[in-house]
Structure formats: C-alpha cells, structure tokens
Design a protein around this motif. Structure first.
Motif, short mmCIF file in Angstrom:
data_model
loop_
_atom_site.label_atom_id
_atom_site.label_comp_id
_atom_site.label_asym_id
_atom_site.label_seq_id
_atom_site.Cartn_x
_atom_site.Cartn_y
_atom_site.Cartn_z
N ALA A 203 0.81 -1.21 0.00
CA ALA A 203 0.00 0.00 0.00
C ALA A 203 0.85 1.26 0.00
CB ALA A 203 -0.93 0.01 1.21
N ASP A 204 0.34 2.30 -0.67
CA ASP A 204 0.98 3.61 -0.67
C ASP A 204 0.63 4.41 0.58
OD1 ASP A 204 1.97 3.37 -3.49
OD2 ASP A 204 -0.17 3.32 -3.90
N VAL A 205 -0.56 4.15 1.11
CA VAL A 205 -1.02 4.78 2.36
C VAL A 205 -1.46 3.66 3.29
CG1 VAL A 205 -2.66 6.36 3.43
CG2 VAL A 205 -1.77 6.85 1.14
N VAL A 206 -0.88 3.63 4.49
CA VAL A 206 -1.19 2.58 5.45
C VAL A 206 -1.74 3.20 6.73
CG1 VAL A 206 -0.27 0.71 6.87
CG2 VAL A 206 0.58 1.04 4.53
N PHE A 207 -2.91 2.73 7.14
CA PHE A 207 -3.48 3.10 8.43
C PHE A 207 -3.35 1.91 9.37
CE2 PHE A 207 -5.90 5.27 5.08
CZ PHE A 207 -5.77 6.60 5.47
N VAL A 208 -3.09 2.20 10.64
CA VAL A 208 -2.99 1.13 11.64
C VAL A 208 -3.36 1.72 12.99
CG1 VAL A 208 -0.52 1.53 12.09
CG2 VAL A 208 -1.52 -0.72 12.57
N SER A 209 -4.01 0.93 13.82
CA SER A 209 -4.31 1.35 15.19
C SER A 209 -3.11 1.05 16.09
CB SER A 209 -5.55 0.61 15.71
OG SER A 209 -5.69 0.77 17.10
N ALA A 214 3.46 -2.53 20.41
CA ALA A 214 4.35 -2.26 21.52
C ALA A 214 5.14 -0.98 21.29
CB ALA A 214 5.30 -3.44 21.74
N ASP A 215 5.51 -0.73 20.03
CA ASP A 215 6.30 0.47 19.69
C ASP A 215 5.75 1.02 18.37
OD1 ASP A 215 8.18 2.38 18.98
OD2 ASP A 215 9.89 1.19 19.64
N PRO A 216 4.73 1.87 18.44
CA PRO A 216 4.09 2.37 17.21
C PRO A 216 5.06 3.04 16.26
CG PRO A 216 2.72 2.86 19.10
CD PRO A 216 4.01 2.34 19.65
N ALA A 218 8.30 2.63 15.82
CA ALA A 218 9.18 1.66 15.16
C ALA A 218 8.41 0.88 14.10
CB ALA A 218 9.76 0.71 16.19
N THR A 219 7.15 0.52 14.39
CA THR A 219 6.34 -0.21 13.42
C THR A 219 6.06 0.65 12.20
OG1 THR A 219 5.31 -1.52 15.18
CG2 THR A 219 4.17 -1.43 13.05
N MET A 220 5.74 1.91 12.43
CA MET A 220 5.46 2.82 11.31
C MET A 220 6.68 2.93 10.39
SD MET A 220 3.51 5.78 13.48
CE MET A 220 3.19 6.90 12.09
N ARG A 221 7.83 3.11 10.99
CA ARG A 221 9.05 3.24 10.17
C ARG A 221 9.38 1.94 9.45
NH1 ARG A 221 11.29 8.01 10.52
NH2 ARG A 221 10.99 9.34 12.36
N ARG A 222 9.12 0.82 10.09
CA ARG A 222 9.38 -0.47 9.45
C ARG A 222 8.46 -0.66 8.25
NH1 ARG A 222 9.07 -3.26 13.68
NH2 ARG A 222 7.07 -4.32 13.42
N ALA A 234 -0.83 6.10 12.33
CA ALA A 234 -1.16 5.26 13.47
C ALA A 234 -2.18 6.00 14.33
CB ALA A 234 0.07 4.92 14.29
N THR A 235 -3.41 5.49 14.38
CA THR A 235 -4.48 6.17 15.11
C THR A 235 -4.54 5.68 16.55
OG1 THR A 235 -6.07 4.51 14.33
CG2 THR A 235 -5.85 6.54 13.03
N ALA A 236 -4.87 6.61 17.44
CA ALA A 236 -4.89 6.30 18.88
C ALA A 236 -6.13 6.84 19.56
CB ALA A 236 -3.63 6.87 19.54
N GLY A 237 -7.24 6.88 18.86
CA GLY A 237 -8.50 7.29 19.46
C GLY A 237 -8.45 8.71 19.99
N ALA A 238 -8.83 8.88 21.26
CA ALA A 238 -8.90 10.20 21.88
C ALA A 238 -7.52 10.85 22.04
CB ALA A 238 -9.58 10.11 23.23
N LYS A 239 -6.46 10.05 21.87
CA LYS A 239 -5.10 10.60 21.96
C LYS A 239 -4.61 11.13 20.61
CE LYS A 239 -3.73 7.64 25.82
NZ LYS A 239 -2.77 6.60 26.30
N GLY A 240 -5.43 11.04 19.59
CA GLY A 240 -5.06 11.56 18.29
C GLY A 240 -4.42 10.50 17.41
N ALA A 241 -3.43 10.90 16.64
CA ALA A 241 -2.77 9.99 15.70
C ALA A 241 -1.34 10.43 15.48
CB ALA A 241 -3.52 9.96 14.37
N GLN A 242 -0.53 9.50 14.97
CA GLN A 242 0.83 9.80 14.55
C GLN A 242 0.90 9.68 13.04
OE1 GLN A 242 3.29 10.82 16.62
NE2 GLN A 242 1.93 10.64 18.40
N LEU A 243 1.48 10.67 12.40
CA LEU A 243 1.59 10.71 10.94
C LEU A 243 3.05 10.62 10.54
CD1 LEU A 243 0.45 11.42 8.03
CD2 LEU A 243 0.88 13.81 8.66
#
Length: 324
Positions: A203-209, A214-216, A218-222, A234-243
């Motif tokens: 995928a060119d765009v990947v979404f993940v919760s 354990a380490d969002p 590191a997973t995103m970069r991998r 990486a979405t985290a509900g009420a805590k927002g997201a990491q882009l």
C-alpha cells in the motif's frame, strides 16, 4: 469527481466498469472487501462479567456495515465516486448490505459467496468502546475475485482502498499492475502477524491502530522501509494519531467530537475516508490527517445502530473553524 447519485449492483462476471456518470474511468475509489453485517449489543460494561443472562434495554439489532462498507459510505458522503467490490451471500445479511449501498447511492459489484455474508457481533459499552466478535467461517480458502472484473474496475478507478478481509491480499498484485494508488487499514495489527504483511508492503497509504503495537513509531518506520508506503498513520482514538510522511513523524491531535460520544465503531473507517478525500483532492498529508481526525470524531457521535458519515460541506466548515 462526481457527486451525483446512482447505484450499480452487478454480478462479478459482468466485467463492466463504469462510474455513476456512465463514463469509463469515472470512479474515484474502488473499495475492495469488508462488506458485511454487524449485530449490535449494548452491554452495561466492558469487559462483560460472566452471568447466566443479561437484559439488554437498548435492544439487539443487526445492521449493514463493516469496514469496507463504512469507508465507502464515508467517501461517498464526501462527494467521491465510489465502487465497492466484495463477496456476498444470497441471504438476509447480503440483502441488508445491498440495501445500504442502494439507499446511499454507492455502486456495488458482488461475487456470490455460498458460505454466506460476513458477520460480526459488536458489544458496545456505555463509554462507546466496543468488542467485536468476527465470524470467520464466512469464506473459503480458495476464494478469489474474478481477475477480469478486478482489472476492469481498477482500470476505471483513481485509487483502491483494500480491506484486510480474505481474499483481498491476492488482489494486490492485480491492483499494482493496474497502476492504481493503494491504501489499506491494518486495524489492530500487532506488528508481527504475517497475514498483514502483504497489505503493509504493497500500500501507498497505510493506516494502523496503536491498540496492539508495543512500539508504534518503530512499526510505522518499518512499514515505510520495507514497503511502498509514502504515508503511514497510526491512530490512537482520543489521543489523536501519529503521521509518518517524508521521513518525519508528527502528532495529530484528536478533534473535539461535535456531540456526546456514544460509539467508537467506524471511527477508524471515517478517519481513513476523510484522509483519502484530502489526498485525492491534492492536500498535504498533515491536512489530510486533520480531515481524518474531524471525521473520526464525528463518527463517535453516531449510534452503532445507524449508518451516517460526515458530509463534505460539514467537514470543510469544521476544518476551517478548527484551523486544520
């Protein structure tokens, strides 16, 4: 992009691909997989303590709408021309899915599924959290989308959003060959389950919760290093997201819901739909993520028994008001 209504419900053997306007190449997004029915049960608390029985005051209701359905619904509400392709059974649940697409004006092509339409039971707590119980018997290992139909729909689309339901992984090489942009949602992947790897890699765009990571970061970069992803969210509900975009990770604050939070079901799908709306409109990733946060917050105010998505004008107005 086309905002006029219409519906195309055909057998997958038809091999036709035309948008609501009737013109080849008129689809903005092909949504692949993720069609099904959820049975909603409002429970007094989660986790639910063992008891012989519970009285459910809010009723127990079945409604059409799983991840692919909700992404398609969100995209259509934002004015994009959407075509949904998936397996459906000749059963009451399949009829509910067909009716949802017909009522919302979303084009649908179905492949007959003798095992029946995908189903799940969602236990929803008072705070809107949910526990989903998926029936994984509604498919067969050798299921495959008809190649001619898949190629025709991909050729007629600008982008494909691929659910992680079976057999969507086998469709990824065909989509890549067609040159269409690809996005996927890995949902609550733990970063290790090999089933998700093909989706994350292609995928060119990947979404993940972040729920099971354990380490969002590191997973995103991998994901970006091992695959084709230009953007990882990486979405985290009420805590927002990491882009993750252009090698940088940015925190995206959660949006304030426009009403009481009643159910988180479909929030991630709404986020993905609004993000893709921004991307296909030429917006930068951070603004796309802002759109996603607003749509996800809105979804949390919609009861699980309903199917509603944030309209385009409302999204743009809320984005302007919040500076997103």
């Amino acid at each position: 992009m086309h905002a006029d209504s219409g519906n195309h419900d055909s057998s997958a053997g038809a091999g036709t691909a035309a948008g609501r306007s009737g013109d080849p190449g008129a689809f903005d997004v092909l949504v692949l997989g993720g069609a099904g029915v959820d049975t909603i049960v409002h429970v007094p608390e989660l986790p639910l303590p063992y008891a012989d029985s519970y009285m459910i005051d809010g009723g127990i209701r079945a409604r059409a709408g799983q991840t692919g359905d909700f992404v398609a619904l969100g995209l259509a509400a934002l004015g994009l021309d959407v075509h949904h392709l998936d397996f459906l059974g000749d059963d009451p649940e399949g009829d509910l899915v067909r009716a949802l697409h017909r009522d919302k004006g979303i084009a649908l092509t179905t492949v007959p599924q003798p095992a029946g339409t995908k189903r799940a039971v969602n236990l929803v707590g008072p705070d809107g959290r949910r526990l989903s119980l998926y029936d994984n018997s509604r498919g067969r290992p050798d299921d495959r989308f008809p190649a001619d139909t898949l190629r025709a729909l991909a050729a007629a689309s600008r982008h494909a959003h691929v659910s992680i339901t079976h057999p969507c992984a086998e469709a990824l090489p065909v989509l890549r060959e067609a040159g269409v942009g690809i996005s996927t949602d890995l949902h609550n992947w733990d970063g290790e389950n090999p089933y998700h790897e093909a989706f994350a890699r292609e995928a060119d765009v990947v979404f993940v919760s972040v729920a099971a990571l354990a380490d969002p970061e590191a997973t995103m970069r991998r994901i970006a290093e091992r695959g084709r992803a230009e953007v990882v969210v990486a979405t985290a509900g009420a805590k927002g997201a990491q882009l993750l975009a252009d090698g940088e990770i940015t925190h995206v604050p959660a949006a304030v819901p426009p009403g009481p939070v009643v159910d988180s079901n479909g929030a991630g799908d709404a986020f993905a739909a609004a993000f893709l709306f921004g991307r296909l409109s030429g917006e930068p990733p951070l603004r796309c993520a802002g759109f996603g946060a607003l749509a996800g917050a809105y979804a949390c105010t919609v009861p699980a028994t309903q199917s509603a998505a944030l309209p385009r004008d409302a999204l743009l107005a809320r984005a302007a008001a919040s500076g997103r």
